[in-house]
Design a protein around this motif. Structure first.
Motif, PDB file in Angstrom:
ATOM      1  N   ARG A  84      20.978  30.682  33.691  1.00 51.63           N
ATOM      2  CA  ARG A  84      21.769  29.580  34.240  1.00 51.63           C
ATOM      3  C   ARG A  84      23.047  30.113  34.896  1.00 51.63           C
ATOM      4  N   ALA A  85      23.710  31.061  34.227  1.00 50.57           N
ATOM      5  CA  ALA A  85      24.970  31.602  34.751  1.00 50.57           C
ATOM      6  C   ALA A  85      24.756  32.361  36.050  1.00 50.57           C
ATOM      7  N   VAL A  86      23.716  33.182  36.112  1.00 51.79           N
ATOM      8  CA  VAL A  86      23.490  34.019  37.284  1.00 51.79           C
ATOM      9  C   VAL A  86      23.016  33.186  38.483  1.00 51.79           C
ATOM     10  N   ALA A  87      22.502  31.991  38.224  1.00 50.25           N
ATOM     11  CA  ALA A  87      22.013  31.131  39.299  1.00 50.25           C
ATOM     12  C   ALA A  87      23.158  30.504  40.103  1.00 50.25           C
ATOM     13  N   GLY A  88      24.369  30.514  39.539  1.00 46.24           N
ATOM     14  CA  GLY A  88      25.518  29.900  40.210  1.00 46.24           C
ATOM     15  C   GLY A  88      26.223  30.871  41.147  1.00 46.24           C
ATOM     16  N   LYS A  89      27.487  30.533  41.471  1.00 48.32           N
ATOM     17  CA  LYS A  89      28.296  31.389  42.339  1.00 48.32           C
ATOM     18  C   LYS A  89      28.661  32.675  41.605  1.00 48.32           C
ATOM     19  N   TYR A  90      28.867  33.755  42.362  1.00 41.98           N
ATOM     20  CA  TYR A  90      29.171  35.051  41.746  1.00 41.98           C
ATOM     21  C   TYR A  90      30.414  34.973  40.855  1.00 41.98           C
ATOM     22  N   ASP A  91      31.480  34.339  41.326  1.00 46.64           N
ATOM     23  CA  ASP A  91      32.726  34.274  40.537  1.00 46.64           C
ATOM     24  C   ASP A  91      32.494  33.585  39.196  1.00 46.64           C
ATOM     25  N   ASP A  92      31.668  32.537  39.204  1.00 48.39           N
ATOM     26  CA  ASP A  92      31.357  31.831  37.953  1.00 48.39           C
ATOM     27  C   ASP A  92      30.531  32.722  37.024  1.00 48.39           C
ATOM     28  N   PHE A  93      29.589  33.452  37.609  1.00 48.65           N
ATOM     29  CA  PHE A  93      28.760  34.373  36.830  1.00 48.65           C
ATOM     30  C   PHE A  93      29.625  35.459  36.193  1.00 48.65           C
ATOM     31  N   LYS A  94      30.522  36.052  36.978  1.00 47.23           N
ATOM     32  CA  LYS A  94      31.394  37.105  36.461  1.00 47.23           C
ATOM     33  C   LYS A  94      32.280  36.557  35.340  1.00 47.23           C
ATOM     34  N   ARG A  95      32.805  35.355  35.526  1.00 45.49           N
ATOM     35  CA  ARG A  95      33.647  34.727  34.491  1.00 45.49           C
ATOM     36  C   ARG A  95      32.824  34.504  33.217  1.00 45.49           C
ATOM     37  N   TRP A  96      31.564  34.075  33.376  1.00 45.42           N
ATOM     38  CA  TRP A  96      30.681  33.857  32.227  1.00 45.42           C
ATOM     39  C   TRP A  96      30.490  35.176  31.466  1.00 45.42           C
ATOM     40  N   VAL A  97      30.201  36.257  32.200  1.00 44.46           N
ATOM     41  CA  VAL A  97      30.013  37.566  31.558  1.00 44.46           C
ATOM     42  C   VAL A  97      31.300  37.985  30.847  1.00 44.46           C
ATOM     43  N   ASP A  98      32.435  37.834  31.524  1.00 39.58           N
ATOM     44  CA  ASP A  98      33.725  38.229  30.931  1.00 39.58           C
ATOM     45  C   ASP A  98      34.015  37.490  29.631  1.00 39.58           C
ATOM     46  N   ASP A  99      33.481  36.278  29.493  1.00 38.67           N
ATOM     47  CA  ASP A  99      33.720  35.469  28.297  1.00 38.67           C
ATOM     48  C   ASP A  99      32.728  35.743  27.166  1.00 38.67           C
ATOM     49  N   ARG A 100      31.732  36.607  27.390  1.00 38.31           N
ATOM     50  CA  ARG A 100      30.730  36.911  26.358  1.00 38.31           C
ATOM     51  C   ARG A 100      31.307  37.885  25.331  1.00 38.31           C
ATOM     52  N   PRO A 101      30.719  37.908  24.111  1.00 40.45           N
ATOM     53  CA  PRO A 101      31.113  38.914  23.115  1.00 40.45           C
ATOM     54  C   PRO A 101      30.768  40.327  23.603  1.00 40.45           C
ATOM     55  N   TRP A 102      31.419  41.312  23.018  1.00 39.64           N
ATOM     56  CA  TRP A 102      31.249  42.711  23.449  1.00 39.64           C
ATOM     57  C   TRP A 102      29.793  43.134  23.503  1.00 39.64           C
ATOM     58  N   TYR A 103      28.990  42.715  22.535  1.00 35.07           N
ATOM     59  CA  TYR A 103      27.627  43.229  22.470  1.00 35.07           C
ATOM     60  C   TYR A 103      26.753  42.692  23.610  1.00 35.07           C
ATOM     61  N   ILE A 104      27.063  41.499  24.103  1.00 31.52           N
ATOM     62  CA  ILE A 104      26.313  40.976  25.250  1.00 31.52           C
ATOM     63  C   ILE A 104      26.714  41.737  26.508  1.00 31.52           C
ATOM     64  N   LYS A 105      27.999  42.018  26.663  1.00 35.88           N
ATOM     65  CA  LYS A 105      28.449  42.834  27.807  1.00 35.88           C
ATOM     66  C   LYS A 105      27.774  44.205  27.757  1.00 35.88           C
ATOM     67  N   TYR A 106      27.726  44.809  26.566  1.00 32.54           N
ATOM     68  CA  TYR A 106      27.084  46.110  26.407  1.00 32.54           C
ATOM     69  C   TYR A 106      25.605  46.038  26.763  1.00 32.54           C
ATOM     70  N   ALA A 107      24.942  44.962  26.331  1.00 28.63           N
ATOM     71  CA  ALA A 107      23.508  44.828  26.605  1.00 28.63           C
ATOM     72  C   ALA A 107      23.258  44.723  28.100  1.00 28.63           C
ATOM     73  N   ILE A 108      24.086  43.952  28.793  1.00 24.36           N
ATOM     74  CA  ILE A 108      23.933  43.806  30.246  1.00 24.36           C
ATOM     75  C   ILE A 108      24.099  45.172  30.908  1.00 24.36           C
ATOM     76  N   LYS A 109      25.123  45.890  30.499  1.00 21.63           N
ATOM     77  CA  LYS A 109      25.379  47.225  31.054  1.00 21.63           C
ATOM     78  C   LYS A 109      24.235  48.182  30.695  1.00 21.63           C
ATOM     79  N   ALA A 110      23.763  48.071  29.473  1.00 22.14           N
ATOM     80  CA  ALA A 110      22.748  48.990  28.977  1.00 22.14           C
ATOM     81  C   ALA A 110      21.406  48.836  29.686  1.00 22.14           C
ATOM     82  N   VAL A 111      21.014  47.591  29.982  1.00 22.47           N
ATOM     83  CA  VAL A 111      19.698  47.400  30.606  1.00 22.47           C
ATOM     84  C   VAL A 111      19.758  47.553  32.124  1.00 22.47           C
ATOM     85  N   SER A 112      20.953  47.715  32.673  1.00 22.27           N
ATOM     86  CA  SER A 112      21.077  47.858  34.126  1.00 22.27           C
ATOM     87  C   SER A 112      21.999  49.016  34.499  1.00 22.27           C
ATOM     88  N   PRO A 113      21.738  50.238  33.959  1.00 20.77           N
ATOM     89  CA  PRO A 113      22.638  51.359  34.239  1.00 20.77           C
ATOM     90  C   PRO A 113      22.732  51.629  35.732  1.00 20.77           C
TER      91      PRO A 113
END
Length: 126
Positions: A84-113
């Motif tokens: 749902r987050a990635v389907a919106g505007k980039y700025d909204d998506f980035k804000r959504w990611v920034d608001d996630r807990p550390w482990y979700i940020k790590y997972a996103i980074k980890a699966v997309s090196p």
């Protein structure tokens, strides 16, 4: 300033991804364990391989880094709210990611090196 410092070693992004993976795989936090339970044994094995390759160019991380968009998207879609987050505007998506807990940020980074958030967002829209 030399641009050749990383020659022969994993790039800073690859090392970052490997460290992210290791932190996720080693965490004893019940919330993190529950989150990691979303991933299949094949995905976890790929994470483990990439984490073990930390600092060694050409192993593990590169296998994930192809980039295999099918693999990346399947993994990312297991993160609650991601699609749902990635389907919106980039700025909204980035804000959504920034608001996630550390482990979700790590997972996103980890699966997309090697990929930026913008790369991921762009791929979803094209």
């Amino acid at each position: 300033m030399s641009h050749h410092r990383l020659t022969g070693r994993a790039s800073a992004q690859e090392v970052g991804a490997a460290e992210s993976l290791q932190a996720l795989l080693n965490s004893k936090d019940p919330e993190v364990r529950a989150f990691m339970a979303n991933f299949s044994s094949e995905e976890l094995a790929a994470f483990q391989q990439a984490a073990a390759a930390q600092g060694k160019p050409g192993d593990g991380v590169v296998a994930l880094k192809a980039p295999n968009w099918g693999q990346i998207m399947r993994a990312l879609k297991k993160i609650g709210g991601f699609a749902r987050a990635v389907a919106g505007k980039y700025d909204d998506f980035k804000r959504w990611v920034d608001d996630r807990p550390w482990y979700i940020k790590y997972a996103i980074k980890a699966v997309s090196p090697g990929l930026s958030l913008y790369d991921i967002w762009w791929h979803f829209h094209h």
